[in-house]
Design a protein around this motif. Sequence first.
Motif, mmCIF file in Angstrom:
data_model
loop_
_atom_site.group_PDB
_atom_site.id
_atom_site.type_symbol
_atom_site.label_atom_id
_atom_site.label_comp_id
_atom_site.label_asym_id
_atom_site.label_seq_id
_atom_site.Cartn_x
_atom_site.Cartn_y
_atom_site.Cartn_z
ATOM 1 N N LYS A 91 0.852 -1.359 -0.095
ATOM 2 C CA LYS A 91 -0.099 -0.040 -0.183
ATOM 3 C C LYS A 91 0.774 1.023 0.045
ATOM 4 O O LYS A 91 0.292 2.338 -0.115
ATOM 5 N N ARG A 92 2.141 1.167 0.186
ATOM 6 C CA ARG A 92 2.991 2.466 0.105
ATOM 7 C C ARG A 92 3.713 2.326 -1.006
ATOM 8 O O ARG A 92 4.383 3.540 -1.327
ATOM 9 N N THR A 93 4.266 1.143 -1.559
ATOM 10 C CA THR A 93 5.153 1.505 -2.651
ATOM 11 C C THR A 93 4.717 0.852 -3.933
ATOM 12 O O THR A 93 5.310 1.094 -4.824
ATOM 13 N N LEU A 94 3.432 0.133 -3.967
ATOM 14 C CA LEU A 94 2.751 -0.322 -5.026
ATOM 15 C C LEU A 94 3.707 -1.392 -5.799
ATOM 16 O O LEU A 94 3.116 -2.040 -6.830
ATOM 17 N N GLN A 95 4.648 -2.024 -4.972
ATOM 18 C CA GLN A 95 5.258 -3.169 -5.633
ATOM 19 C C GLN A 95 4.204 -4.463 -5.232
ATOM 20 O O GLN A 95 3.695 -4.370 -4.217
ATOM 21 N N THR A 96 4.297 -5.588 -5.968
ATOM 22 C CA THR A 96 3.195 -6.659 -5.828
ATOM 23 C C THR A 96 4.016 -7.741 -4.838
ATOM 24 O O THR A 96 5.245 -7.995 -5.197
ATOM 25 N N PRO A 97 3.386 -8.484 -4.138
ATOM 26 C CA PRO A 97 4.151 -9.615 -3.643
ATOM 27 C C PRO A 97 4.267 -10.835 -4.614
ATOM 28 O O PRO A 97 5.026 -11.765 -4.246
ATOM 29 N N ALA A 98 3.701 -10.779 -5.721
ATOM 30 C CA ALA A 98 4.060 -11.571 -6.776
ATOM 31 C C ALA A 98 5.333 -11.801 -6.992
ATOM 32 O O ALA A 98 6.000 -12.945 -7.152
ATOM 33 N N LYS A 99 5.973 -10.678 -7.261
ATOM 34 C CA LYS A 99 7.426 -10.776 -7.479
ATOM 35 C C LYS A 99 7.859 -9.088 -7.385
ATOM 36 O O LYS A 99 7.155 -8.380 -7.660
ATOM 37 N N PRO A 100 9.354 -9.117 -7.060
ATOM 38 C CA PRO A 100 9.687 -7.683 -6.985
ATOM 39 C C PRO A 100 9.691 -6.516 -8.199
ATOM 40 O O PRO A 100 9.587 -5.720 -8.176
ATOM 41 N N ASN A 101 9.774 -7.270 -9.246
ATOM 42 C CA ASN A 101 9.646 -6.474 -10.689
ATOM 43 C C ASN A 101 8.269 -6.290 -11.340
ATOM 44 O O ASN A 101 8.278 -6.068 -12.329
ATOM 45 N N VAL A 102 7.211 -6.769 -10.574
ATOM 46 C CA VAL A 102 6.034 -6.525 -10.767
ATOM 47 C C VAL A 102 5.265 -5.314 -9.942
ATOM 48 O O VAL A 102 5.144 -5.435 -8.624
ATOM 49 N N PHE A 103 4.822 -4.310 -10.599
ATOM 50 C CA PHE A 103 4.162 -3.163 -9.794
ATOM 51 C C PHE A 103 2.623 -3.232 -10.254
ATOM 52 O O PHE A 103 2.428 -3.570 -11.248
ATOM 53 N N ALA A 104 1.560 -2.546 -9.590
ATOM 54 C CA ALA A 104 0.496 -2.132 -9.943
ATOM 55 C C ALA A 104 -0.272 -1.059 -9.265
ATOM 56 O O ALA A 104 0.451 -0.589 -8.276
ATOM 57 N N LEU A 105 -1.147 -0.532 -10.057
ATOM 58 C CA LEU A 105 -1.698 0.824 -9.554
ATOM 59 C C LEU A 105 -2.900 0.955 -10.037
ATOM 60 O O LEU A 105 -3.403 0.395 -11.162
ATOM 61 N N GLY A 106 -3.867 1.896 -9.468
ATOM 62 C CA GLY A 106 -5.144 2.196 -9.959
ATOM 63 C C GLY A 106 -6.359 1.182 -9.696
ATOM 64 O O GLY A 106 -5.898 0.659 -8.699
ATOM 65 N N ASP A 107 -7.313 0.895 -10.420
ATOM 66 C CA ASP A 107 -8.448 0.242 -9.827
ATOM 67 C C ASP A 107 -7.952 -1.161 -9.868
ATOM 68 O O ASP A 107 -8.960 -2.089 -9.390
ATOM 69 N N ALA A 108 -7.324 -1.633 -10.691
ATOM 70 C CA ALA A 108 -6.768 -2.840 -10.558
ATOM 71 C C ALA A 108 -6.245 -3.629 -9.189
ATOM 72 O O ALA A 108 -6.087 -4.778 -9.057
#
Lengths: 433, 105
Positions: free
Chosen positions: A296-313
């Motif tokens: 919730k602070r960095t937008l990095q996903t727990p799936a993999k450090p090189n995957v980020f997500a933002l917005g409604d998704a």
Amino acid sequence: MPDRGPRSKLGVDANKEADMAKKQIVILGGGTGGTMTANRLRRRFENDAAEIHVVDRDDRHVYQPGLLFVPFGLAHSDEIVRPRRRQLRSGIAFHQRGVESVETDTNRVVLDDGTVLPYDVLVVATGVRLQPEETEGLSGLGWNERVFTFYTPEGAEALRGALDRFDGGRLVVNLVDMPIKCPVAPLEFAFLADWYLRERGVRTRTELVYSTPLDGAFTKPIASQRLGGLLTQKDIELVTEFNAGEVDGVGGVLRAFDGRELDFDLLVTVPLHGGAAYVERSPGLGDVLGFVPADKRTLQTPAKPNVFALGDATDLPTSKAGSVTHFEAEVLTENVARYFDGRDLDTSYDGHANCFIETGFHKALLIDFNYETEPLPGRFGPLPLLRESRLNHMGKLLFQWVYWHALLPGREVPGLGPAMPTAGKRPVPVHAT
Amino acid sequence: MTTATISATSVDRDAEGFLTDPQQWSERLAEEIARENGIEELTERHWLVVRFMRDRYLTTGSAPSIRSLGKESGVPVKELYQLFPKGPAKLAAKIGGIPKPKGCI
């Protein structure tokens, strides 16, 4: 055919070495979040430092706040849709394709025509998918005849026709369940419907009902109290804890799981929301509803450090709104750069959101909040918070220009930053207002 | 917060009757809380949902929403409302001895 990206301009053989070092950034989704992120990253990295690919299945970028105005004839759907690729800076490759799946273990995205896009960093920005079919009877008989949603350009246009023909009766506004995009939009619809029906002289023979699964008009206490007060003022009946389970679009009945029923002549619904379909086909990427968990602070996903997500998704505990996406995009862009450099990520996203809430009669409210602080009264620059004003309405109308010309291109907008401002706000106890 | 004596055990509950410490929970306690809330007997289907909620909370720190519950527990949403009238997620959480599920924003 995908657009020719920067790689094809260079000539692969002559620049093989440079190409090896060139980072591949793939962004899924060419809406608010994907476009802003692509443009910000394109400014941040030279063309020979990173290739940027944006994938979307169509070329229609909808200015979604405009959808609210379409049913009332205050905007036409053509005016709020522009080509996606035209919003992207040069040097960004646009692929008009659906996504088959994301393979996080091999760092690859597979498109629906079999094209494979390898990536160093992936950004998920595919928003949500409306799922009317998940509610029994909702998308069956009566859909777009007596039952409408204004959450798509086609639905908003069809509803315009129905409202134009509406000659009194019961108009029920319902949101099936949270989370939804722009949680205030169904309330705004109810306020504007009240105004519209009064202007047309049919309000006195119309019962206007607002039904919600929440226990009040809105999620946060102070805003819920103020917005609930506005519903009462406008003689709109509020039905709470109503979990819609079934719709009879021919007989005009909306039934809750607990057995309660609301009769309607016209139903305006906000259907269930889920993540994009490919998320479910991508092991480890999303949750059971297809939303993508992210820090919730960095937008990095727990799936993999090189995957980020933002917005409604994402599954973040803040509103699904364009303002949230805009503030997230700033932090996300910084974090992609930090990830490439091997530095600690920026943890400054605080859940900041702000929204104009149209209340009819050329007035609007403004709310501004984050993960910790609920919407408070006071001022946001010159604009009054949680209070109806014409200035806020002007702000909402002007915002469309700001969206296309400043936000999407990734330009800084003075006074609109990721951290929530506290100046001008007054904390108040809920019952003192 | 209040302390209530249920089954001769003293447990801490919030104003709405949710246990504040999931460790104080027991199956007998679950049956009592269910009766307090109008469910005379917990059937196997009730237990399936209650255990699912509780396990999910204890492993992830948050309880699922009704929609996720309907998708993941194997009990369809419609049946959830028959088992736990009015608010399946809230009631199953209460019976399962975990805090009230947080609403969405």
